[in-house]
Design an enzyme around this catalytic site. Structure first.
Site, mmCIF file in Angstrom:
data_model
loop_
_atom_site.group_PDB
_atom_site.id
_atom_site.type_symbol
_atom_site.label_atom_id
_atom_site.label_comp_id
_atom_site.label_asym_id
_atom_site.label_seq_id
_atom_site.Cartn_x
_atom_site.Cartn_y
_atom_site.Cartn_z
ATOM 1 N N GLU A 457 0.834 -1.187 -0.144
ATOM 2 C CA GLU A 457 0.059 -0.011 0.313
ATOM 3 C C GLU A 457 0.808 1.108 0.015
ATOM 4 O OE1 GLU A 457 -4.272 1.077 1.613
ATOM 5 O OE2 GLU A 457 -3.338 -0.735 2.137
ATOM 6 N N GLU A 731 -2.110 0.418 13.196
ATOM 7 C CA GLU A 731 -3.266 0.720 12.625
ATOM 8 C C GLU A 731 -4.474 0.417 13.582
ATOM 9 O OE1 GLU A 731 -3.907 -1.711 8.975
ATOM 10 O OE2 GLU A 731 -4.963 -0.145 7.945
#
Ligand code: BGC
Length: 880
Positions: A457, A731
């Site tokens: 990502e 996260e």
């Protein structure tokens, strides 16, 4: 006598002044003391003429000299008053501007996904043949860019320590270039420029869900212009003819890693005299074929900023050597093997260990394995050039012999911003949390402000930097990075005003629809930059982009103010959401969207007012008022009860000032205190609620609640990850579960800065260092001790100089030490009484009464919220 400690141009603190865009850059100087007589700026031009100017201001002083011509400059220095000592000089030089005369040269016009090797390019040139003697060279500059990523050598030496140049921009619109001073590397007679060139972001594998190759083009190419200025004032543009050859880098991908066969390095390839008969001519690609503007950087480059040695080394069954660097980083390894020719060494990377093995599942498609084939020629050293990994642990496969100290190091690599903000307290856990935020920022500012540094990502997610911007701007001089990134935001913004959820945008299947809290970055990030440094330039530059976003959302609400349909990410990653459905928040997503619309429209009105656009200001006030009214109509009972009845929904209502009356605020605040207490002071907010929850609790009179949330160790909480040994912000609250297993979600990173936005609260409220006017013109020193803390401190290197606070409690008194920089004024707010004491530049120490650390738990309670009846287990949360 004050001395000058720093000089910088525009908002590029800590950046280079070589190759700048502006012909008349604004200058900021910082002195270490008062400057009653103002400053003297002096520019020694290249033609030896000297200009001097007396200026009253230290900050953003209009260029008081002749405008700089492209590729010309001088030595800038400054002093305080008429007699202060001169600062060390700063080389200021304008860039090439539109003086490009060269075309791109390419060693590869296409490649299949399986064959992503790097290439070598060389150009031999003779300066004597052009009538140039080395002794006559005043300066030599290489202006360089690439499709792909490059590293440059001149006569066998690296030209710079930059990594992954030219960096990642929206290549269709903007391509960055570097300016290198190569004066000291040129030799008389023959010289060779050599470039390593790989795919990088330009045509390498990029994006999630499989990702794509060749996103910006199928070629890799180098753009390089070499200019030499001689003593007679003449400028020589040195013509270069490029040849190319396969490099020892057999494969290079930012996600995949690098494969290097040291046996294939053509020795001396970037030096004169090398026989390049077997090399091929590079293809020439007409520069005008490419539409992107070629621009100098706005930020410092990506480079190695630190080297770490392993804190633990162990041999694994099967022979692999495991290294723990004690810190989750973005970077690569450097190895110094001693092994026979042909030995293959593989380097595996991971953020965590799971079940005794490297936890690589969260990396998804980012293989993150480098391999090196030894040449057998001592001394050998290898550092991958064209990849980067997010890791704390590494395993080395194929190492021959003992691993000695210094044989392997981890290089920390990111944009080399100047550190500006620090925090410390009497709680080692809180300090570690802060340190983890700092690391997540470092690891995720790799040219673009990204979501994560490890998996497939690493995108410039707008929502993440939207919530993190205040923290980012506290911790580091991040203006340069954000200025460049915002230009890309504007460049990639759709005609209707839509801001992609990540910038640069990569078309890999993510729904590309206007999204609240993400698209709002287009307005909030520049606004935070302005608040931080007081320079309205960024607002002027971004104005059209900001306005287009607010106008779009206004249209999407049908001008009702209620954003009630379409795609939303909402309070992303609510801890109650199932691992595989991170968007399933308990808070209504359109409530989030409408709240953000109101907030952003209000900011837009303030922006317009700052820029003197009164009609726009009135218009956006009205848009904001409409949205706030719609929020209340739709989501707030007359009593102040907020629909969704979640901490996030109430925190939005309170901190975005969306409620109508004190009574509503009181009711909402009480309910927030109740909910947080009922939840046992565990976090129950996602990306949207978490950055504001502590402020909302303070606004509700719940200082103690805020501290209990902040100091909570049980899952979900900030300190849970600290108690699990985290060295970066995760996260998910439970990226690692209490049993040490990795969250089963497909999207589990151990290095996302978004939830670290609480560091800003730690600076502002725990330590009490609060900028109270744009650019830190006025500072409030307003500590709110709590959580049993005995002391806390914060400092910030503002554009006026260092601001700092340190407080310490002793029984029922507090000693506050406040430092006000020269160009600012301050107010110390005494915690127990709220009394305000005005202070001027300098250091002030004030002793005042305060609740003691032992009183913390009860002192701030306005209400008596019900104790938690039952704290749901993680399994129950998931089931619900
Ligand atoms: C990213 C996030 C981002 C989110 C939004 C994730 O994959 O890592 O940080 O904001 O997607 O969908």
């Amino acid at each position: 006598m004050s001395t000058i400690t720093e000089i910088w141009l525009e908002n590029r603190r800590g950046g280079s002044a070589l190759g700048i865009d502006e012909s008349a850059p604004r200058v900021t100087v910082i002195a270490d003391g008062p400057a009653p007589d103002g400053f003297v700026l002096e520019l020694l031009h290249d033609d030896d003429s000297v200009e001097r100017a007396e200026v009253d201001e230290a900050r953003l002083v209009a260029w008081p000299f002749r405008a700089l011509e492209p590729r010309a400059g001088g030595r800038l220095r400054a002093r305080v008053g008429a007699n202060g000592p001169w600062s060390s000089p700063l080389r200021v030089e304008r860039g090439i501007a539109d003086g490009w005369r060269v075309d791109f040269v390419s060693p590869s016009l296409s490649a299949s996904p399986e064959t992503r090797a790097a290439h070598l390019l060389r150009a031999e040139f003779d300066i004597a043949a052009r009538g140039i003697a080395v002794a006559d060279i005043v300066r030599a500059r290489a202006y360089v860019s690439a499709h792909g990523v490059y590293e440059l050598e001149l006569n066998g030496d690296r030209v710079s320590d930059e990594r992954l140049a030219p960096g990642w921009t929206s290549y269709r619109h903007r391509l960055r270039h570097q300016t290198f001073d190569v004066s000291g590397l040129l030799r008389g007679g023959a010289n060779v420029l050599g470039a390593w060139l790989a795919d990088g972001w330009y045509r390498g594998h990029l994006g999630f869900d499989g990702g794509l190759w060749d996103i910006y083009g199928t070629d890799v190419a180098l753009l390089l212009q070499l200019d030499v200025v001689t003593r007679d004032g003449r400028r020589h543009e040195i013509p270069l003819t490029w040849r190319h050859h396969a490099s020892p880098i057999l494969a290079a991908g930012l996600y995949e890693g690098e494969s290097y066969d040291a046996r294939l390095l053509p020795r001396g390839w970037s030096e004169p005299g090398f026989d390049d008969i077997a090399w091929m001519d590079a293809a020439v690609l007409d520069r005008s074929r490419f539409a992107a503007a070629i621009e100098p950087p706005t930020a410092p480059p990506v480079r190695e900023t630190e080297r770490l040695r392993p804190v633990d080394v162990s041999r694994r069954e099967g022979g692999r050597i495991r290294l723990d660097f004690g810190q989750n980083i973005s970077g690569v390894l450097a190895i110094r093997p001693r092994a026979p020719r042909g030995t293959v060494i593989r380097l595996h990377h991971a953020e965590v260990i799971e079940d005794g093995e490297l936890g690589t599942r969260p990396l998804r498609g980012a293989t993150s394995v480098d391999s090196y084939v030894c040449s057998g020629e001592a001394p050998e050293e290898y550092t991958p050039r064209f990849t980067i990994h997010g890791f704390r642990y590494a395993e080395i496969e194929g190492w021959v012999g003992e691993l000695r100290t210094g044989d392997v190091e981890a290089l920390v690599i990111h944009t080399d911003m100047q550190r500006t903000g620090r925090f410390a307290s009497s709680s080692p856990e809180l300090d570690r949390l802060h340190e983890n935020v700092v690391w997540s920022m470092r690891d995720n500012f790799v040219d673009v402000p990204t979501d994560c540094p490890q998996r497939d990502e690493r995108m410039g997610w707008t929502g993440d930097i939207q919530v993190f911007a205040p923290t980012a701007l506290r911790l580091y001089a991040a203006h340069g990075v954000l200025t460049g990134w915002l230009r890309d935001v504007a460049a990639e913004q759709h005609d209707d005003g839509h801001v992609p959820q990540f910038v640069p945008w990569v078309e890999c299947g993510f729904p590309n629809h206007p999204t609240a809290a993400w698209g709002d970055a287009a307005v909030i990030v520049p606004w935070e930059m302005y608040r931080n440094d007081g320079d309205a330039t960024i607002l002027r530059e971004q104005y059209d982009s900001m306005r287009a976003w607010v106008d779009l959302v206004d249209r999407l609400t049908g001008r009702t103010g209620h954003w009630s349909a379409g795609f939303q990410l909402g309070d992303w990653l609510d801890p109650a959401a199932p691992p595989e459905r991170p968007g399933d928040s308990r808070t209504d997503r359109y409530l989030v969207a409408t709240a953000y619309h109101a907030r952003t429209a209000r900011i837009m009105a303030q922006v317009a007012a700052v820029l003197g656009r009164e009609a726009d200001a009135a218009h956006y006030e009205e848009v904001a008022a409409r949205a706030a009214a719609a929020f209340r109509d739709e989501y707030v009972a007359p009593s102040g009860r907020v629909v969704s009845d979640t901490p996030t929904s109430i925190a939005l209502a309170l901190t975005f000032d969306l409620l109508a009356s004190d009574e509503q605020r009181r009711c909402a605040g009480d309910r927030l205190l109740e909910l947080v207490a009922q939840d046992g002071f565990h976090i129950s907010t996602g990306f949207v609620g978490t950055p504001i929850i502590c402020d909302a609790l303070m606004a509700a009179g719940g200082r103690d609640h805020a501290y209990r949330l902040l100091m909570q160790r049980e899952l979900p909480s900030w300190l849970y990850s600290v108690s699990m040994g985290a060295t970066t912000i995760w996260e998910r609250w439970d990226s690692m579960l209490p049993d040490g297993s990795i969250n089963p979600g497909d999207m589990t990173s151990f290095n996302h800065y978004a939830l670290g936005a609480v560091a800003d609260f730690m600076h502002r409220v725990v330590a009490g260092l609060v900028p109270d006017a744009p650019g830190w013109r006025h500072i409030r020193f307003a500590p709110q001790p709590g959580g049993g803390l005995q002391h806390a401190s914060a400092s910030y290197d503002s554009v006026h100089g260092p601001a700092a606070i340190a407080w310490r409690r002793d029984g029922s008194t507090i000693t506050i030490r406040a430092t006000v920089p020269a160009g600012s004024s301050g107010t110390v707010v005494l915690p127990a009484t709220g009394e305000e004491v005005a202070v001027g530049p300098g250091v002030h120490e004030i002793v005042a009464p305060c609740w003691s650390a032992a009183d913390d738990i009860t002192s701030s309670e306005r209400t008596d919220p019900a104790p938690p009846l039952h704290r749901p287990t993680m399994a129950e949360r998931k089931a619900s």
